[in-house]
Design a protein around this motif. Structure first.
Motif, mmCIF file in Angstrom:
data_model
loop_
_atom_site.group_PDB
_atom_site.id
_atom_site.type_symbol
_atom_site.label_atom_id
_atom_site.label_comp_id
_atom_site.label_asym_id
_atom_site.label_seq_id
_atom_site.Cartn_x
_atom_site.Cartn_y
_atom_site.Cartn_z
ATOM 1 N N ALA A 93 -3.844 9.836 -2.637
ATOM 2 C CA ALA A 93 -2.641 9.642 -1.821
ATOM 3 C C ALA A 93 -2.942 9.866 -0.339
ATOM 4 O O ALA A 93 -2.485 9.108 0.524
ATOM 5 C CB ALA A 93 -1.533 10.586 -2.286
ATOM 6 N N ARG A 131 0.827 -1.207 0.000
ATOM 7 C CA ARG A 131 0.000 0.000 0.000
ATOM 8 C C ARG A 131 0.865 1.263 0.000
ATOM 9 O O ARG A 131 0.514 2.266 -0.607
ATOM 10 C CB ARG A 131 -0.954 -0.009 1.188
ATOM 11 C CG ARG A 131 -2.036 1.082 1.073
ATOM 12 C CD ARG A 131 -2.907 1.112 2.305
ATOM 13 N NE ARG A 131 -3.792 -0.035 2.378
ATOM 14 C CZ ARG A 131 -3.940 -0.801 3.443
ATOM 15 N NH1 ARG A 131 -3.205 -0.558 4.533
ATOM 16 N NH2 ARG A 131 -4.782 -1.815 3.450
ATOM 17 N N HIS A 132 2.007 1.196 0.673
ATOM 18 C CA HIS A 132 2.894 2.364 0.663
ATOM 19 C C HIS A 132 3.491 2.595 -0.730
ATOM 20 O O HIS A 132 3.620 3.740 -1.172
ATOM 21 C CB HIS A 132 4.028 2.199 1.673
ATOM 22 C CG HIS A 132 4.973 3.365 1.671
ATOM 23 N ND1 HIS A 132 4.621 4.620 2.119
ATOM 24 C CD2 HIS A 132 6.252 3.489 1.216
ATOM 25 C CE1 HIS A 132 5.633 5.446 1.974
ATOM 26 N NE2 HIS A 132 6.638 4.787 1.415
ATOM 27 N N TRP A 174 1.051 4.381 -2.611
ATOM 28 C CA TRP A 174 1.027 5.802 -2.246
ATOM 29 C C TRP A 174 2.057 6.586 -3.033
ATOM 30 O O TRP A 174 1.787 7.696 -3.502
ATOM 31 C CB TRP A 174 1.280 5.964 -0.747
ATOM 32 C CG TRP A 174 1.421 7.400 -0.325
ATOM 33 C CD1 TRP A 174 0.415 8.312 -0.153
ATOM 34 C CD2 TRP A 174 2.640 8.102 -0.037
ATOM 35 N NE1 TRP A 174 0.930 9.540 0.226
ATOM 36 C CE2 TRP A 174 2.299 9.434 0.305
ATOM 37 C CE3 TRP A 174 3.981 7.734 -0.029
ATOM 38 C CZ2 TRP A 174 3.246 10.394 0.641
ATOM 39 C CZ3 TRP A 174 4.935 8.684 0.303
ATOM 40 C CH2 TRP A 174 4.573 9.997 0.637
ATOM 41 N N GLN A 191 4.116 14.954 1.634
ATOM 42 C CA GLN A 191 3.101 15.187 0.600
ATOM 43 C C GLN A 191 2.645 16.636 0.603
ATOM 44 O O GLN A 191 2.514 17.260 -0.457
ATOM 45 C CB GLN A 191 1.904 14.258 0.833
ATOM 46 C CG GLN A 191 0.786 14.456 -0.194
ATOM 47 C CD GLN A 191 -0.376 13.506 0.026
ATOM 48 O OE1 GLN A 191 -0.206 12.412 0.578
ATOM 49 N NE2 GLN A 191 -1.561 13.896 -0.399
ATOM 50 N N ILE A 233 -4.865 6.929 1.066
ATOM 51 C CA ILE A 233 -4.041 5.725 1.234
ATOM 52 C C ILE A 233 -3.346 5.759 2.595
ATOM 53 O O ILE A 233 -3.316 4.749 3.324
ATOM 54 C CB ILE A 233 -3.007 5.613 0.096
ATOM 55 C CG1 ILE A 233 -3.708 5.253 -1.222
ATOM 56 C CG2 ILE A 233 -1.953 4.564 0.426
ATOM 57 C CD1 ILE A 233 -2.784 5.199 -2.423
ATOM 58 N N ILE A 234 -2.800 6.915 2.966
ATOM 59 C CA ILE A 234 -2.145 7.030 4.278
ATOM 60 C C ILE A 234 -3.169 6.838 5.396
ATOM 61 O O ILE A 234 -2.886 6.189 6.416
ATOM 62 C CB ILE A 234 -1.438 8.401 4.412
ATOM 63 C CG1 ILE A 234 -0.335 8.533 3.359
ATOM 64 C CG2 ILE A 234 -0.836 8.552 5.813
ATOM 65 C CD1 ILE A 234 0.363 9.867 3.374
#
Length: 344
Positions: free
Chosen positions: A190, A120-121, A124, A229, A193-194
């Motif tokens: 993004a 998953r990272h 991202w 980000q 996702i985090i």
């Protein structure tokens, strides 16, 4: 990002050939008017022109320094993303285990949880890169005429045009179809996702697969990703102030248009054919000023998908390889090579 030690003459010529032609025609027109049109009054003294040239050079220096600061800050942010990503992989790899679990999981189940967080990272990273490549109103690809065409051609050449199949393919690979469909629907994928990573950390804490200390440390790393980000989005969504960036081109073109009016009278002092020498020297000086303006103009937007960009794809692939190796995977993707002296 240009990776050649020096830009090739052919690349510089492609960028500036049309402007060299315009400058040559303008200088030739002034010289012809001076020699054959008996328009000696058309000239201007060299002193005020030199003062203007000095002022324009100082202004261009200010603008280029500001543009370089934006580009270098963007590179430092992505360097921090590399470091934080490696720390995240290390945390996931070493913190998640059965040490505090009430109901121990099998080795395969533990590995699956680690794989999910690391995959998953990686998603991202690709999602963030894709969002940063979206064209803004002030970037070159959104301009009309030759500048816009050149910028869009460059984006297509380096694979970041209107269609970006690589990002979609990798997001589906690392998120899975179900999670991809849910996360891609958000305006800021993004960010979500985090947030999903944070939710999974809470679940791991409830199951005793990480303790409070490890939970806090991993949550701090997620906060670092939000920081990185946000810094990237600040550069992307807030341009170099247009009152500084826009007027510099006006100053340069005013100086360039006036330049042959001062050059022709100075070279006329050499002799009968001296005024013709003013044409190449005018073009040379004008070209230098125009190139200084162009370098600053193309450096102020480090996330616009062109050759002067921060190499986000290359850095993302480096992180991807590192994290997959932490999982013990053997089938690793290849690093991103440079193409025609440009690393994306």
């Amino acid at each position: 990002m240009f990776v050649e030690k020096n830009l090739s003459l052919s690349r510089i010529w492609r960028l500036s050939s049309s402007y060299v032609l315009i400058l040559t025609l303008w200088a030739g027109l002034i010289v012809s008017a001076f020699k054959y049109g008996q328009l000696s009054w058309l000239t201007i003294p060299w002193l005020p022109l030199s003062v203007m040239g000095t002022a324009v050079a100082f202004y261009l220096g200010f603008k280029n320094n500001s543009s370089y600061d934006r580009m270098w800050e963007a590179r430092k942010i992505w360097g921090a993303i590399v470091n934080s990503s490696r720390a995240w992989g290390s945390h996931v790899n070493s913190f998640i285990n059965n040490q505090f679990a009430d109901i121990p999981l099998s080795h395969g189940e533990i590995h699956h949880l680690k794989e999910k967080l690391i995959y998953r990272h990686i998603a991202w990273l690709y999602a963030l890169r894709s969002q940063l490549l979206q064209i803004t109103q002030w970037e070159h690809a959104n301009q009309s005429g030759r500048i816009g065409r050149m910028a869009n051609n460059a984006r297509e050449k380096y694979g970041v045009g209107k269609e970006d199949p690589l990002t979609e393919q990798l997001l589906k690979k690392y998120l899975g179809e179900t999670e991809y469909d849910r996360l891609i629907a958000y305006k800021n994928t993004a960010t979500q996702i985090i947030d999903t990573q944070a939710t999974d950390l809470s679940d791991l804490r409830l199951k005793g697969l990480i303790n409070d200390f490890r939970h806090i440390e991993m949550q701090k790393t997620l906060y670092d990703f939000y920081e990185h980000q946000g810094k990237c989005e600040r550069i992307k969504k807030f341009p170099l102030p247009r009152q500084y960036a826009g007027v510099s081109s006006i100053f340069v073109w005013i100086f360039i248009l006036l330049l042959p009016l001062g050059m022709v009278s100075e070279f006329a002092k050499i002799g009968e054919f001296g005024i013709w020498l003013s044409i190449p020297f005018t073009v040379l000086v004008a070209w230098v000023y125009w190139m200084m303006e162009t370098v600053g103009d193309y450096s102020e937007n480090p996330f616009q998908g062109m050759a002067n960009d921060i190499p986000m794809l290359s850095l993302t692939r480096v992180i991807e390889i590192d994290l997959l190796e932490m999982l013990g995977e053997q089938d690793l993707p290849e690093g991103i090579p440079s193409k025609n002296g440009v690393l994306m």
